[in-house]
Design a protein around this motif. Structure first.
Motif, PDB file in Angstrom:
ATOM      1  N   ASP A  84     -38.828 -89.882  -6.108  1.00  0.00           N
ATOM      2  CA  ASP A  84     -38.546 -89.089  -4.907  1.00  0.00           C
ATOM      3  C   ASP A  84     -37.244 -88.325  -5.120  1.00  0.00           C
ATOM      4  OD1 ASP A  84     -37.543 -88.253  -2.433  1.00  0.00           O
ATOM      5  OD2 ASP A  84     -36.949 -90.318  -1.904  1.00  0.00           O
ATOM      6  N   ALA A  85     -37.399 -87.050  -5.489  1.00  0.00           N
ATOM      7  CA  ALA A  85     -36.233 -86.185  -5.722  1.00  0.00           C
ATOM      8  C   ALA A  85     -36.299 -85.014  -4.751  1.00  0.00           C
ATOM      9  CB  ALA A  85     -36.222 -85.695  -7.167  1.00  0.00           C
ATOM     10  N   MET A  86     -36.718 -85.312  -3.503  1.00  0.00           N
ATOM     11  CA  MET A  86     -36.879 -84.210  -2.549  1.00  0.00           C
ATOM     12  C   MET A  86     -35.557 -83.815  -1.916  1.00  0.00           C
ATOM     13  SD  MET A  86     -40.600 -85.038  -0.895  1.00  0.00           S
ATOM     14  CE  MET A  86     -40.765 -86.750  -1.279  1.00  0.00           C
ATOM     15  N   PHE A  87     -34.907 -84.766  -1.281  1.00  0.00           N
ATOM     16  CA  PHE A  87     -33.657 -84.425  -0.589  1.00  0.00           C
ATOM     17  C   PHE A  87     -32.550 -85.387  -0.958  1.00  0.00           C
ATOM     18  CE2 PHE A  87     -37.056 -83.134   2.465  1.00  0.00           C
ATOM     19  CZ  PHE A  87     -36.960 -81.777   2.226  1.00  0.00           C
ATOM     20  N   GLY A  88     -31.338 -84.835  -1.037  1.00  0.00           N
ATOM     21  CA  GLY A  88     -30.155 -85.641  -1.282  1.00  0.00           C
ATOM     22  C   GLY A  88     -29.256 -85.605  -0.072  1.00  0.00           C
ATOM     23  N   PHE A  89     -27.960 -85.556  -0.326  1.00  0.00           N
ATOM     24  CA  PHE A  89     -27.026 -85.721   0.793  1.00  0.00           C
ATOM     25  C   PHE A  89     -26.902 -84.495   1.697  1.00  0.00           C
ATOM     26  CE2 PHE A  89     -23.999 -84.828  -2.831  1.00  0.00           C
ATOM     27  CZ  PHE A  89     -23.615 -83.554  -2.418  1.00  0.00           C
ATOM     28  N   SER A  90     -27.560 -83.376   1.353  1.00  0.00           N
ATOM     29  CA  SER A  90     -27.492 -82.213   2.258  1.00  0.00           C
ATOM     30  C   SER A  90     -28.681 -82.145   3.214  1.00  0.00           C
ATOM     31  CB  SER A  90     -27.412 -80.909   1.457  1.00  0.00           C
ATOM     32  OG  SER A  90     -26.237 -80.899   0.681  1.00  0.00           O
ATOM     33  N   PHE A  91     -29.492 -83.170   3.227  1.00  0.00           N
ATOM     34  CA  PHE A  91     -30.654 -83.182   4.121  1.00  0.00           C
ATOM     35  C   PHE A  91     -30.185 -83.295   5.572  1.00  0.00           C
ATOM     36  CE2 PHE A  91     -33.739 -85.723   6.555  1.00  0.00           C
ATOM     37  CZ  PHE A  91     -34.838 -84.882   6.465  1.00  0.00           C
ATOM     38  N   HIS A  92     -30.879 -82.574   6.442  1.00  0.00           N
ATOM     39  CA  HIS A  92     -30.573 -82.683   7.874  1.00  0.00           C
ATOM     40  C   HIS A  92     -31.834 -82.382   8.667  1.00  0.00           C
ATOM     41  CE1 HIS A  92     -30.454 -78.265   7.619  1.00  0.00           C
ATOM     42  NE2 HIS A  92     -29.776 -78.472   6.505  1.00  0.00           N
ATOM     43  N   GLY A  93     -31.885 -82.915   9.892  1.00  0.00           N
ATOM     44  CA  GLY A  93     -33.033 -82.651  10.781  1.00  0.00           C
ATOM     45  C   GLY A  93     -34.271 -83.402  10.330  1.00  0.00           C
ATOM     46  N   ALA A  94     -35.413 -82.790  10.602  1.00  0.00           N
ATOM     47  CA  ALA A  94     -36.692 -83.414  10.219  1.00  0.00           C
ATOM     48  C   ALA A  94     -37.277 -82.627   9.056  1.00  0.00           C
ATOM     49  CB  ALA A  94     -37.640 -83.379  11.412  1.00  0.00           C
ATOM     50  N   PRO A  95     -37.954 -83.300   8.142  1.00  0.00           N
ATOM     51  CA  PRO A  95     -38.474 -82.595   6.965  1.00  0.00           C
ATOM     52  C   PRO A  95     -39.495 -81.524   7.337  1.00  0.00           C
ATOM     53  CG  PRO A  95     -39.105 -84.936   6.935  1.00  0.00           C
ATOM     54  CD  PRO A  95     -38.214 -84.742   8.109  1.00  0.00           C
ATOM     55  N   ARG A  96     -39.328 -80.357   6.718  1.00  0.00           N
ATOM     56  CA  ARG A  96     -40.252 -79.246   6.962  1.00  0.00           C
ATOM     57  C   ARG A  96     -41.332 -79.259   5.878  1.00  0.00           C
ATOM     58  NH1 ARG A  96     -35.004 -76.924   7.576  1.00  0.00           N
ATOM     59  NH2 ARG A  96     -35.084 -75.920   5.529  1.00  0.00           N
ATOM     60  N   PRO A  97     -42.466 -78.555   6.177  1.00  0.00           N
ATOM     61  CA  PRO A  97     -43.548 -78.491   5.180  1.00  0.00           C
ATOM     62  C   PRO A  97     -43.046 -77.804   3.903  1.00  0.00           C
ATOM     63  CG  PRO A  97     -44.288 -77.644   7.304  1.00  0.00           C
ATOM     64  CD  PRO A  97     -42.818 -77.856   7.414  1.00  0.00           C
ATOM     65  N   PRO A  98     -43.571 -78.140   2.755  1.00  0.00           N
ATOM     66  CA  PRO A  98     -44.631 -79.139   2.552  1.00  0.00           C
ATOM     67  C   PRO A  98     -44.087 -80.555   2.397  1.00  0.00           C
ATOM     68  CG  PRO A  98     -44.106 -78.133   0.452  1.00  0.00           C
ATOM     69  CD  PRO A  98     -43.179 -77.503   1.468  1.00  0.00           C
ATOM     70  N   PHE A  99     -42.730 -80.698   2.538  1.00  0.00           N
ATOM     71  CA  PHE A  99     -42.139 -82.006   2.233  1.00  0.00           C
ATOM     72  C   PHE A  99     -42.514 -83.080   3.250  1.00  0.00           C
ATOM     73  CE2 PHE A  99     -39.527 -78.814   0.068  1.00  0.00           C
ATOM     74  CZ  PHE A  99     -39.695 -79.258  -1.228  1.00  0.00           C
ATOM     75  N   ASP A 100     -42.801 -82.649   4.488  1.00  0.00           N
ATOM     76  CA  ASP A 100     -43.219 -83.659   5.474  1.00  0.00           C
ATOM     77  C   ASP A 100     -44.475 -84.392   4.991  1.00  0.00           C
ATOM     78  OD1 ASP A 100     -44.712 -81.346   5.687  1.00  0.00           O
ATOM     79  OD2 ASP A 100     -44.764 -81.307   7.885  1.00  0.00           O
ATOM     80  N   GLY A 101     -45.426 -83.598   4.465  1.00  0.00           N
ATOM     81  CA  GLY A 101     -46.684 -84.188   3.976  1.00  0.00           C
ATOM     82  C   GLY A 101     -46.459 -85.045   2.731  1.00  0.00           C
TER      83      GLY A 101
END
Ligand SMILES: NC(=O)C1=CN([C@@H]2O[C@H](COP(=O)(O)OP(=O)(O)OC[C@H]3O[C@@H](n4cnc5c(N)ncnc54)[C@H](OP(=O)(O)O)[C@@H]3O)[C@@H](O)[C@H]2O)[C@@H](O)CC1
Ligand SMILES: Cc1cc2nc3c(=O)[nH]c(=O)nc-3n(C[C@H](O)[C@H](O)[C@H](O)COP(=O)(O)O)c2cc1C
Ligand SMILES: Cc1ncc(COP(=O)(O)O)c(C=O)c1O
Ligand SMILES: [K+]
Length: 541
Positions: free
Chosen positions: A207-224
């Protein structure tokens, strides 16, 4: 002539071995070191392949003799890691800026080290022999870049990586990473081409999608994509062959500081925190928490008051957090060794012993001269302890000790003993049984004075096997003696300190094989026409 096995520093011989051995195939070899006073270079040769069944997941994996050494260092790191410090989201971004600003790092450099740390952490736990197919799901930022770098290193470690990288950037760093992977023929899979259930096609999901700059809720296509990982963690993880999830820095979808707020996020099996763990890592409850990014300069450590564990040896990662839970009953090795046949062995068991001892030396095993010595006093109750073999020849096996110790008393009551060598890493055990005699005073004197002066004093200080009120008595006595002999004068050997020699009557050479169908060749001595001859029998394992 007694061959003396002493601990000395490495000589040219070691350099020679280092050069020759890596080019040898994985078959057993027999090297006769010109002299035993050579410490083998650690970690260069493993004469037998060996697999270990993982106590976490029951899969088997390759084991090398070097792992033992590393484990000791890791234990030290683990003790130090109990008070590891955590970064807030802002601190993580500040550290990032500082590293890449005044401290002169480039993002490429840090990403390379981060990706390498992730790959080495994975290798520590999930060996490519069992977990070969890796899917790295890479996000749009640097966390995604870490995933691309990790995938490249994993390829070179023997894994088969696949990449899902739906939101690419046109920055040259990233296009370069993609080109590097393409040149290795690593497949890129579009989100829509991924199977709905990832569990059958992959062994490791990075899982290399988001690191420490992630915020809010995941947007597509990452939510899926995150949902696919969530679905996996809901499956029966104890199922044989179930894939594992490894999150880089932050489990994607988790709040960087609060963690898995709704409780419906991914539940990675491994988290590799980079630089320093972020606050959300406190909520990580999986079995494997590693720290990577061995590049933090003291300036950053001081400024952010970072408490970070030491990295063992030259490792790029270190285990942190709670020690892994081990299922003791599932701890087992599956031995794979070359054939060990009656036709191949030496007629003389001492020659055969020396051959195997040389193999153990060449394999880089730590203290191959450590042997269990079992004695039985007049009460008939056996006792065992490790001692160091200090010489072996046709007359027998020699070690040194305190004659007034428990073993000393037992040997005076019953001069029969058993020795046992276990050479982990080459899957071998040797049993030796026979009668024991003290060596000559002269031999003991000679050996005693060859020891480091500290050990000579230690032998005087220690009334071995007697009860003492505390460590302080040892230290006090040692200090007094140190002062007494500070002029470098000869330290007299205590009368009650010296060597024993076991004259062998029976040997057994054991080599581990698959399905517990091991080799066992026993040598028993017989006197025929007034000559000692050795009879060789194979025993059932
Ligand atoms: N020294 C160090 O610290 C080192 C750090 N390193 C690594 O860098 C990582 C931090 O990298 P990073 O800053 O590029 O951020 P990261 O989290 O990868 O992603 C940002 C991207 O995600 C997007 N995005 C955000 N939220 C989203 C959402 N809800 N849904 C969808 N998208 C969302 C966001 O877009 P935006 O929202 O801003 O438009 C942006 O495109 C760090 O964790 C570590 O792995 C190592 O390489 C080296 C040493
Ligand atoms: C790797 C290792 C090597 C050791 N080597 C020796 C040795 O050569 N001689 C010795 O007296 N004790 C040695 N010891 C300590 C013994 O295991 C043991 O504690 C000590 O001899 C007292 O044993 P006893 O009370 O049964 O006589 C060694 C211990 C270890 C773990
Ligand atoms: C009590 C004791 N005596 C002797 C030895 C053998 O040490 P050396 O190699 O210095 O002779 C050891 C080694 O661990 C030991 O613990
Ligand atoms: K991540």
């Amino acid at each position: 002539m007694l061959r003396s096995i002493t601990r000395r520093t490495q000589t040219m011989t070691c350099l020679l071995f280092t050069r020759i051995l890596p080019s040898l195939p994985n078959t057993p070899i027999s090297i006769s070191p010109p002299c035993y006073s050579v410490l083998p270079p650690l970690g260069f040769y493993n004469s037998n392949s060996r697999s270990r069944i993982c106590a976490f997941c029951s899969r088997s994996s390759e084991v090398t003799p070097q792992m033992g050494e590393k484990m000791v260092a890791s234990l030290e790191s683990m003790q130090a890691s109990e008070s590891v410090s955590y970064l807030t989201q802002k601190q993580a971004a500040d550290v990032d800026e500082e590293l890449m600003g005044p401290l002169g790092f480039s993002v490429d450099q840090l990403m390379e080290l981060a990706g390498l740390s992730v790959a080495t952490s994975i290798f520590e736990v999930y060996k490519p022999s069992e977990y070969s197919r890796v899917l790295a799901i890479c996000g749009p930022g640097n966390n995604g870049g870490d995933g691309l770098v990790a995938a490249r290193h994993l390829y070179h470690f023997g894994y088969k990586p696949f990449i899902c990288y739906p939101k690419r950037t046109s920055k040259t760093l990233y296009t370069g990473l993609v080109t590097q992977l393409e040149s290795l023929s690593v497949p890129f899979i579009a989100v829509e081409d991924l199977p709905s259930d990832l569990s059958n096609d992959f062994d490791i999901l990075v899982d290399a999608m988001f690191g420490f700059s992630f915020h809010g809720a995941p947007r597509p296509p990452f939510d899926g994509l995150i949902q696919k990982l969530v679905n996996l963690s809901k499956q029966d993880q104890s199922r044989k062959g179930a894939p594992v999830t490894v999150s880089i820095d932050i489990p994607s979808g988790w709040h960087v500081e609060e963690g898995d707020v709704g409780g419906n996020g991914i539940k990675p099996d491994m988290l590799v925190s980079l630089t320093a763990p972020k606050l959300c890592a406190k909520k990580f409850s999986g079995p494997h928490h590693f720290l990577g990014g061995r590049f933090v300069p003291p300036f950053i450590k001081d400024k952010y008051k970072l408490c970070l564990p030491p990295y063992p040896g030259s490792s790029m990662c270190v285990r942190i957090g709670k020690p892994p839970q081990v299922n003791i009953s599932a701890l087992r090795e599956n031995y794979i060794s070359p054939e060990f046949l009656e036709e191949q062995v030496d007629a003389d068991p001492i020659d055969q012993f020396l051959k195997w001892f040389n193999d153990a030396i060449a394999a880089g095993l730590k203290e191959p001269n450590a042997m269990a010595l079992s004695t039985v006093g007049k009460d008939g109750k056996p006792s065992s302890r490790i001692v160091l073999l200090k010489g072996v020849d046709k007359d027998g096996f020699v070690w040194f000790t305190n004659y007034e110790s428990r073993k000393g008393h037992e040997l005076s009551e019953n001069p029969h003993a058993a020795l046992l060598f276990y050479w982990d890493g080459v899957n071998r055990q040797v049993r030796v049984e026979g009668s024991v005699q003290k060596v000559s005073e002269e031999e003991s004197e000679q050996y005693f004075h060859s020891r480091p002066r500290g050990s000579q004093l230690g032998a005087i200080v220690s009334k071995q096997s007697t009860v003492i009120p505390g460590r302080h008595v040892l230290h006090q006595e040692y200090k007094n003696l140190e002062e007494k002999f500070s002029d470098g004068s000869l330290i007299p050997k205590p009368e009650h300190w010296g060597g024993y020699r076991l004259k062998p009557e029976l040997f057994e050479f054991w080599q581990g094989q698959q399905s517990r169908l091991h080799d066992r060749l026993r040598y028993s001595s017989e006197v025929v026409d007034e000559r000692l001859v050795w009879k060789i029998d194979r025993l059932a394992p």
